[in-house]
Design a protein around this motif. Structure first.
Motif, PDB file in Angstrom:
ATOM      1  N   LEU A  52       0.834  -1.203   0.000  1.00 43.82           N
ATOM      2  CA  LEU A  52       0.000   0.000   0.000  1.00 43.82           C
ATOM      3  C   LEU A  52       0.870   1.255   0.000  1.00 43.82           C
ATOM      4  O   LEU A  52       0.640   2.181  -0.793  1.00 43.82           O
ATOM      5  CB  LEU A  52      -0.920  -0.009   1.216  1.00 43.82           C
ATOM      6  N   MET A 237      -8.370  -7.113   6.223  1.00 41.15           N
ATOM      7  CA  MET A 237      -8.283  -5.788   5.587  1.00 41.15           C
ATOM      8  C   MET A 237      -9.634  -5.063   5.573  1.00 41.15           C
ATOM      9  O   MET A 237     -10.004  -4.474   4.557  1.00 41.15           O
ATOM     10  CB  MET A 237      -7.769  -5.939   4.152  1.00 41.15           C
ATOM     11  N   TYR A 240      -9.688  -1.443   4.326  1.00 41.10           N
ATOM     12  CA  TYR A 240      -9.252  -1.198   2.951  1.00 41.10           C
ATOM     13  C   TYR A 240     -10.441  -1.175   1.990  1.00 41.10           C
ATOM     14  O   TYR A 240     -10.355  -0.588   0.918  1.00 41.10           O
ATOM     15  CB  TYR A 240      -8.272  -2.281   2.504  1.00 41.10           C
ATOM     16  N   VAL A 270      -5.137   1.200  -3.074  1.00 39.89           N
ATOM     17  CA  VAL A 270      -5.724   0.048  -2.395  1.00 39.89           C
ATOM     18  C   VAL A 270      -5.811  -1.140  -3.351  1.00 39.89           C
ATOM     19  O   VAL A 270      -5.551  -2.289  -2.968  1.00 39.89           O
ATOM     20  CB  VAL A 270      -7.112   0.409  -1.825  1.00 39.89           C
TER      21      VAL A 270
END
Length: 376
Positions: A52, A237, A240, A270
């Motif tokens: 990222l 995640m 995200y 992302v």
């Protein structure tokens, strides 16, 4: 001010109510161990966070609605490895902002008068249907039959009115896993009556026992079928907001036409971090092992406290019958006074009565502490 009557009729979202109850308990000085909302709290693997950071651009641009080709290709590779299914990244995959927004918006994409959802079940599909002006048809999951829907009992007159049928397996909240035969039956009905079968498979990688769950992408014919998945659970995640929809190219083409109107494409940095996540399985094995450890810490104490196992092993949820037929909301309130947060089964529709759900998202240390609190 005039508001959308659907919004006014829905009342407060169940998990907002849970947040309010937790805040009140904290204000009374209660230290909480929170098994309520199924938000993973595992550390996002370091290699994903590195990907990222390396993807952050100096000049930010709007992401395209159909997603980066490199991410669509990574998703297709993962599907091939995991399910043995072949997808064309150009025509059969669209990245999404997690899976929740895609579940909510799907009813706006299809025709038909009604949307079918299971009960108990994840509430967002039904809420999206109501906001799009559709009737919601509830399909009970049969507890005695492993929390599967009786598709053969749906009247033809109902099937002919459907634009969309939601199936969520592994199931939230029950943890049930569906056999491929059930998905084949649902897909055949979708083709016969010309509705869309949407398979929400957000928990496909967090099974706690038994064989790996199957996918709608393994069907012999995916005409009228789409599958949704996400990195939130698989790769820890949730923040995200990165997932995908894949399946029938006609539905994917419609999504590419629809999605620029609502602006829900994941940020490109992302998406690039997501490529790293989909291409690695070692971290998923580790995540799954941690959830199994937490189950083994908490479940014996729940049994000793009178809870009965009512669900399957397909997710990080423990779906339990309440002790001695206790009302599920009263049970949740009682546990809250001991600092243990769970979700009443009624949050997931009328089919959840008499049950509570524990999401195994606290740390192992917190699960062990909760087990001690459950002792008489």
């Amino acid at each position: 001010m005039r508001l959308n009557p659907v919004l006014e009729a829905l009342g407060t979202y169940p998990f907002v109510r849970l947040d309010e109850a937790k805040a009140a308990a904290v204000a009374r000085g209660i230290e909480l161990i929170d098994f309520g909302i199924g938000e993973p709290r595992e550390e996002t693997p370091a290699f994903i966070r590195t990907a990222l950071r390396e993807a952050l651009p100096e000049v930010s641009t709007y992401p395209k609605a159909d997603g980066l080709p490199v991410l669509r290709e990574a998703i297709a590779r993962w599907v091939a490895r995991r399910f043995g299914a072949s997808l064309d990244p150009a025509t059969q995959v669209v990245p999404t902002l997690g899976s929740k927004e895609a579940v909510f918006h799907m009813a706006e994409l299809v025709g038909g008068e009604a949307v079918a959802v299971t009960t108990p079940g994840y509430p967002v599909g039904a809420r999206g249907a109501l906001f799009s002006g559709r009737e919601v048809v509830e399909l009970p999951l049969d507890a005695a039959g492993g929390w599967l829907p009786g598709l053969g009992a749906i009247p033809a007159s109902t099937l002919s009115r459907l634009g969309l049928l939601w199936l969520n397996f592994p199931n939230n909240p029950t943890g049930a896993v569906a056999p491929l035969e059930l998905l084949e039956q649902a897909a055949a009905l979708a083709r016969e009556h010309d509705f869309v079968l949407a398979c929400d498979e957000a928990y496909s990688e967090i099974w706690l026992a038994g064989d790996a769950p199957v996918s709608g992408l393994q069907l012999s014919d995916i005409t009228n079928v789409v599958v949704l998945n996400t990195l939130s659970k698989r790769s820890s995640m949730p923040g995200y907001r990165s997932g995908f929809i894949a399946g029938d190219p006609r539905l994917i083409a419609a999504l590419k036409k629809y999605r620029p109107n609502v602006g829900v494409a994941p940020q490109e940095f992302v998406q690039l971090a997501s490529v790293a996540a989909w291409d690695d399985e070692a971290h998923v094995d580790e995540v799954r092992a941690r959830y199994r450890e937490k189950r083994d810490l908490l479940w014996p104490a729940l049994q000793d406290a009178g809870f009965a196992n009512a669900g399957g092993d397909g997710t990080f949820f423990l779906w339990c019958q309440t002790p001695d037929g206790e009302d599920e909301e009263a049970c949740a309130v009682r546990l809250l006074e001991h600092g243990i947060v769970c979700s009443p089964g009624s949050f997931f529709g009328p089919g959840g009565a008499g049950h509570v759900r524990f999401a195994l998202v606290p740390t192992p240390e917190a699960c062990a502490a909760a087990a001690r609190r459950l002792k008489p």
